[in-house]
Every structure is written in structure tokens, then in C-alpha cells.
Scaffold this motif. Structure first.
Motif, PDB file in Angstrom:
ATOM      1  N   ARG A  79      -7.401   3.145  -3.323  1.00  0.00           N
ATOM      2  CA  ARG A  79      -8.260   2.841  -2.182  1.00  0.00           C
ATOM      3  C   ARG A  79      -9.693   3.288  -2.488  1.00  0.00           C
ATOM      4  O   ARG A  79      -9.933   4.395  -2.960  1.00  0.00           O
ATOM      5  N   GLY A  80     -10.636   2.406  -2.230  1.00  0.00           N
ATOM      6  CA  GLY A  80     -12.038   2.745  -2.448  1.00  0.00           C
ATOM      7  C   GLY A  80     -12.514   2.563  -3.874  1.00  0.00           C
ATOM      8  O   GLY A  80     -13.599   3.027  -4.223  1.00  0.00           O
ATOM      9  N   SER A 140     -18.563   1.400   0.230  1.00  0.00           N
ATOM     10  CA  SER A 140     -17.785   2.395   0.972  1.00  0.00           C
ATOM     11  C   SER A 140     -16.360   1.889   1.176  1.00  0.00           C
ATOM     12  O   SER A 140     -16.131   0.682   1.320  1.00  0.00           O
ATOM     13  N   PRO A 141     -15.380   2.797   1.171  1.00  0.00           N
ATOM     14  CA  PRO A 141     -13.983   2.376   1.357  1.00  0.00           C
ATOM     15  C   PRO A 141     -13.768   1.578   2.636  1.00  0.00           C
ATOM     16  O   PRO A 141     -12.944   0.664   2.671  1.00  0.00           O
ATOM     17  N   GLN A 142     -14.522   1.908   3.696  1.00  0.00           N
ATOM     18  CA  GLN A 142     -14.350   1.197   4.960  1.00  0.00           C
ATOM     19  C   GLN A 142     -14.720  -0.276   4.835  1.00  0.00           C
ATOM     20  O   GLN A 142     -14.153  -1.131   5.522  1.00  0.00           O
ATOM     21  N   GLN A 143     -15.691  -0.583   3.956  1.00  0.00           N
ATOM     22  CA  GLN A 143     -16.136  -1.970   3.805  1.00  0.00           C
ATOM     23  C   GLN A 143     -15.346  -2.732   2.746  1.00  0.00           C
ATOM     24  O   GLN A 143     -15.579  -3.919   2.533  1.00  0.00           O
ATOM     25  N   GLN A 144     -14.422  -2.050   2.084  1.00  0.00           N
ATOM     26  CA  GLN A 144     -13.665  -2.703   1.021  1.00  0.00           C
ATOM     27  C   GLN A 144     -12.436  -3.456   1.520  1.00  0.00           C
ATOM     28  O   GLN A 144     -11.767  -4.132   0.740  1.00  0.00           O
ATOM     29  N   ARG A 145     -12.143  -3.323   2.790  1.00  0.00           N
ATOM     30  CA  ARG A 145     -10.984  -4.021   3.330  1.00  0.00           C
ATOM     31  C   ARG A 145     -11.166  -5.530   3.178  1.00  0.00           C
ATOM     32  O   ARG A 145     -12.233  -6.069   3.458  1.00  0.00           O
ATOM     33  N   TRP A 147       0.855  -1.188   0.000  1.00  0.00           N
ATOM     34  CA  TRP A 147       0.000   0.000   0.000  1.00  0.00           C
ATOM     35  C   TRP A 147       0.889   1.235   0.000  1.00  0.00           C
ATOM     36  O   TRP A 147       1.802   1.355   0.814  1.00  0.00           O
TER      37      TRP A 147
END
Length: 274
Positions: free
Chosen positions: A186-187, A256-261, A51
Motif C-alpha cells: 500500500r502506498g 499519497s497513499p490516500q490518492q493511490q486508490r 488485499w
């Protein structure tokens, strides 16, 4: 366009118990390929899977030749600047001498020929300074060009991103415009699902879908961004006994970016409509 397909996983997902409504799909990502506008030999490339923060170097081409050229051009520019300063000083003296002779000539203390020679000297000094200015400007333009080349050989990310692939090995020659690194910003992961025509009236852009992904106990929420205007047959990668002959509409949904992990492009998903 989806960059990677996992046909076997798609087939398994299409037959999974979660696909009761026959709403199947996959995760897709908008990749970014980084390239340099100049040619060069690859010096370094960020490790795949790493990253990178915004502004971090994704890859670097060898800029040693340009660095040597820059040093040479800077030395030449310094010499030309000195010549330009000399030309400016010479012009200043020539003008002072002309002005002095003009004053004396009005009082008939010097001849017209003396004044003509002084004016000719001013013209020569002006031409010398003009030539010095042109040479210096050309040298400075050359320096700017070499600095641009050096900058082009180090490409950085404009946003946080994961390195998906480096297309060249260290030491290989890279042509201008050739992609060197593929990044996953990201996202940038989204869901593509296929909704049967009979269910189309129940959704609209802005609605929220619940996505089921293998290995996750809780569903993921995704907001519908786009619904295709034209139907199509179910894509082969998500065929099932129930949907293989169905006309469906392609629906794109944002996650959402938070849920893409821990999500990956190509993963199959099953969707619950609102």
C-alpha cells in the motif's frame, strides 16, 4: 524499473488534449517479491487481487514432513532429558559418597583405595552428565532447526499489500529462494514524468505536481522526490509528435497513499508543473 508497460495507452495519452505542455509519464510501483529460503511443495497462495493485512499469510508450503520430524525430535529430546536427569542424580550421589569417604579417610576409618574408587566414580558420573548434556543440546538444536524450517514455509506480509501475482500453482515444487508471490505494498505507486530541459529550472525536489489520469475528473497531487542528473531522449512509450526528438529529464514524484486508490502501475499520466 517499471514492471508493466501499456504502450498503446501511453501513445493515446501523449496525444491527449491534457498534454499541452508535453509533460507525459506513467505510474510505476515498487513491487515486493516474497520467497522462502527452503524448498517445498506449494500448499496455498493468496488469491491475486486480494488485499492482505500486515502479518497475513501470502503463501504456505507443505510442512507435513517437517511436522512429523518435529514430533519425532521432541520425543527424542524428552528421552534425552530423562537420561540427563538420571546422570545429574548419579553425579550428585557420587559426590556425596566421595565427600563422605574423604571425611572418613581423614580419620583413617577407610583406606585410600576406597577414596580413590569414589573419586573415579565422580569422574565417570561427570563424564556421563557431560555426554548427556551434549546429546540434549544437539537434540534441542535440531528442534530449533525444524521449527525454523516450518516457519520459513509460511511467509507473511510485513505491511498491507495487494497480491499481484502468484508464480506457482498449488502442488508445484518450489526451489529455495524462488519468488512465489508478488505484492504491491500500500502506498508504493509513484509517478514517473519526463520534463523538457527548458522547463527544468521551474521545478525542484519537494515541489508539487498535478497529475491527470484518464477516468478521473480531478487531478492528483504528487510531490517531486528525485530529478535525474542526466538528460535522456523521450522514452518510446510516451512518444508524441512534439516530444519524440526532445531531451528530457526523468522526474520521480510521490503520491499519497490516500490518492493511490484505484490507481494502477502502467497507467499513463499528464503532468502540470508548478
Amino acid at each position: 524499473m517499471m514492471r508493466r508497460f501499456l504502450p498503446l495507452l501511453m501513445l493515446l495519452a501523449a496525444c491527449s488534449p491534457q498534454a499541452e505542455d508535453g509533460i507525459h509519464g506513467y505510474l510505476e510501483a515498487d513491487y515486493v517479491d516474497l520467497a522462502a529460503e527452503v524448498a517445498g511443495r506449494l500448499k496455498t497462495c493468496a488469491d491475486e487481487g486480494t488485499w492482505l493485512a500486515a502479518g497475513s499469510a501470502a503463501f504456505e508450503l507443505d510442512a507435513a514432513p517437517e511436522s512429523i520430524e518435529l514430533t519425532q525430535r521432541q520425543a527424542e529430546a524428552a528421552a534425552l532429558q530423562a537420561r540427563r536427569n538420571e546422570a545429574e542424580a548419579g553425579l550428585k550421589l557420587a559426590r556425596l559418597e566421595r565427600d563422605r569417604l574423604q571425611s572418613l579417610q581423614k580419620k583413617h576409618f577407610v583406606s585410600r583405595e576406597d577414596l580413590d574408587r569414589a573419586e573415579a566414580a565422580v569422574e565417570q558420573a561427570e563424564a556421563a552428565r557431560k555426554a548427556a548434556d551434549a546429546s540434549l543440546q544437539a537434540a534441542e538444536e535440531g528442534i530449533r532447526r525444524v521449527r525454523w524450517l516450518i516457519k520459513q514455509k509460511r511467509q507473511v506480509t510485513s505491511q498491507p499489500a495487494r497480491v499481484e501475482r502468484c508464480f506457482f500453482e498449488s502442488g508445484e515444487w518450489v526451489a529455495p529462494g524462488r519468488a512465489v508471490v508478488r505484492l504491491l505494498p500500500r502506498g508504493s505507486i509513484k509517478a514517473i514524468v519526463y520534463v523538457p530541459e527548458a522547463r527544468l529550472s521551474s521545478i525542484a525536489p519537494g515541489n508539487t505536481l498535478k497529475l491527470h489520469v484518464d477516468g478521473r475528473t480531478e487531478p492528483i497531487e504528487a510531490r517531486i522526490r528525485h530529478i535525474a542528473a542526466e538528460p535522456e531522449f523521450t522514452p518510446p512509450v510516451i512518444y508524441s509528435e512534439d516530444t519524440r526528438a526532445s531531451l528530457v529529464y526523468r522526474v520521480e514524484a510521490e503520491i499519497s497513499p490516500q490518492q493511490q486508490r484505484q490507481l494502477h502501475p502502467g497507467q499513463p499520466v499528464d503532468a502540470e508543473l508548478p
